[in-house]
Design a protein around this motif. Structure first.
Motif, short mmCIF file in Angstrom:
data_model
loop_
_atom_site.label_atom_id
_atom_site.label_comp_id
_atom_site.label_asym_id
_atom_site.label_seq_id
_atom_site.Cartn_x
_atom_site.Cartn_y
_atom_site.Cartn_z
N VAL A 1 29.72 31.30 14.98
CA VAL A 1 29.48 29.76 14.44
C VAL A 1 28.19 29.51 14.35
O VAL A 1 27.45 29.61 15.37
CB VAL A 1 30.54 28.69 15.22
CG1 VAL A 1 32.01 29.24 15.08
CG2 VAL A 1 30.43 28.83 16.49
N TYR A 2 27.92 28.48 13.39
CA TYR A 2 26.52 28.20 13.16
C TYR A 2 26.41 26.55 12.98
O TYR A 2 27.54 25.94 12.47
CB TYR A 2 26.04 28.74 11.90
CG TYR A 2 25.86 30.28 11.96
CD1 TYR A 2 27.34 30.86 11.50
CD2 TYR A 2 25.18 31.09 12.61
CE1 TYR A 2 27.21 32.33 11.64
CE2 TYR A 2 24.97 32.45 12.82
CZ TYR A 2 26.21 32.86 12.10
OH TYR A 2 26.32 34.45 12.32
N ALA A 3 25.32 26.08 13.48
CA ALA A 3 25.01 24.66 13.04
C ALA A 3 24.68 24.64 11.63
O ALA A 3 24.28 25.60 10.96
CB ALA A 3 23.63 24.21 13.74
N GLU A 4 24.94 23.44 11.16
CA GLU A 4 24.59 23.18 9.57
C GLU A 4 23.38 23.50 9.19
O GLU A 4 23.28 24.00 7.89
CB GLU A 4 25.04 21.82 9.22
CG GLU A 4 26.60 21.62 9.14
CD GLU A 4 27.29 22.46 8.15
OE1 GLU A 4 28.62 22.82 8.45
OE2 GLU A 4 26.63 22.55 7.07
N ALA A 5 22.39 23.29 10.06
CA ALA A 5 20.84 23.64 9.63
C ALA A 5 20.55 24.86 9.39
O ALA A 5 19.52 25.18 8.72
CB ALA A 5 20.04 22.94 10.77
N VAL A 6 21.47 26.01 9.97
CA VAL A 6 21.11 27.29 9.90
C VAL A 6 22.18 28.04 9.02
O VAL A 6 21.75 29.26 8.76
CB VAL A 6 20.74 27.81 11.07
CG1 VAL A 6 19.51 27.21 11.89
CG2 VAL A 6 21.86 27.93 12.20
N LYS A 7 23.26 27.59 8.79
CA LYS A 7 24.35 28.12 8.08
C LYS A 7 23.97 28.85 6.99
O LYS A 7 23.31 28.23 6.00
CB LYS A 7 25.48 27.18 8.12
CG LYS A 7 26.87 27.87 7.71
CD LYS A 7 27.95 26.87 7.58
CE LYS A 7 28.44 26.15 8.91
NZ LYS A 7 29.46 25.10 8.81
N GLY A 8 24.45 30.00 6.80
CA GLY A 8 24.03 30.72 5.47
C GLY A 8 22.66 31.31 5.48
O GLY A 8 22.43 32.31 4.62
N ARG A 9 21.89 31.20 6.41
CA ARG A 9 20.43 31.61 6.55
C ARG A 9 20.50 32.68 7.81
O ARG A 9 19.70 33.53 7.64
CB ARG A 9 19.35 30.73 6.55
CG ARG A 9 19.55 29.73 5.41
CD ARG A 9 18.19 28.79 5.30
NE ARG A 9 18.26 27.89 6.34
CZ ARG A 9 17.27 27.81 7.36
NH1 ARG A 9 16.43 28.78 7.04
NH2 ARG A 9 17.37 26.86 8.21
N PHE A 10 21.09 32.24 8.89
CA PHE A 10 20.94 32.91 10.23
C PHE A 10 22.33 33.69 10.47
O PHE A 10 23.41 33.24 9.95
CB PHE A 10 20.72 31.95 11.32
CG PHE A 10 19.25 31.38 11.16
CD1 PHE A 10 18.47 31.36 10.25
CD2 PHE A 10 18.81 30.82 12.52
CE1 PHE A 10 16.95 30.85 10.25
CE2 PHE A 10 17.64 30.20 12.60
CZ PHE A 10 16.78 30.13 11.36
N THR A 11 22.06 34.92 11.15
CA THR A 11 23.19 35.68 11.35
C THR A 11 23.10 36.25 12.83
O THR A 11 22.16 36.80 13.32
CB THR A 11 23.37 36.95 10.61
OG1 THR A 11 23.61 36.49 9.37
CG2 THR A 11 24.59 37.80 10.88
N MET A 12 24.10 35.94 13.65
CA MET A 12 24.02 36.05 15.05
C MET A 12 24.94 37.27 15.38
O MET A 12 26.22 37.45 14.74
CB MET A 12 24.78 35.02 15.87
CG MET A 12 24.65 35.28 17.55
SD MET A 12 25.26 33.82 18.36
CE MET A 12 25.27 34.53 19.99
N SER A 13 24.68 38.23 15.99
CA SER A 13 25.42 39.58 16.36
C SER A 13 25.13 39.95 17.80
O SER A 13 24.49 39.23 18.54
CB SER A 13 25.30 40.80 15.52
OG SER A 13 23.68 40.99 15.50
#
Length: 118
Positions: free
Chosen positions: A58-70
């Motif tokens: 899950v991502y904060a709105e500020a990084v959603k769609g640009r950052f990917t955590m794995s």
């Protein structure tokens, strides 16, 4: 538990970086893990989290769609792929073997600096 982050650097806007974090002293059997950042003059904020029994990061709105955590199979190393970086992403980035409010987390590493130039 001692996280060690790496992979930061200076990039131009629109560029990419991939951060890594090894969490020493952890068995990997934890409820969740997260990435956080602290921008100059601002409080530390959570930006991404993985839950042990969740359906995905899950991502904060500020990084959603640009950052990917794995994370790797051992669950002791976390990654944060950061694409389409913006100057406002400039911050010190941290990981934690937790995903709660930053003020409630006590085990922090030294962080890794990300600087995005315009």
């Amino acid at each position: 538990v001692h996280p060690v982050e790496s992979g930061g650097g200076t990039v131009q806007a629109g560029g990419s970086l991939k951060l890594s974090c090894t969490i020493f002293g952890s068995t990997g059997n934890r409820h969740c893990a997260g990435w956080f950042r602290r921008a100059p003059g601002k409080d530390r904020e959570g930006i991404a989290a993985i839950y042990q029994y969740g359906s995905g990061p899950v991502y904060a709105e500020a990084v959603k769609g640009r950052f990917t955590m794995s994370q790797d199979n051992s669950q002791n190393t976390l990654y944060l792929q950061m694409d389409s970086l913006k100057p406002e992403d400039t911050a010190m980035y941290y990981c934690a073997a937790d995903c709660g409010a930053p003020e409630q987390i006590s085990d922090w590493g030294q962080g890794t600096q990300v600087t995005v130039s315009s």
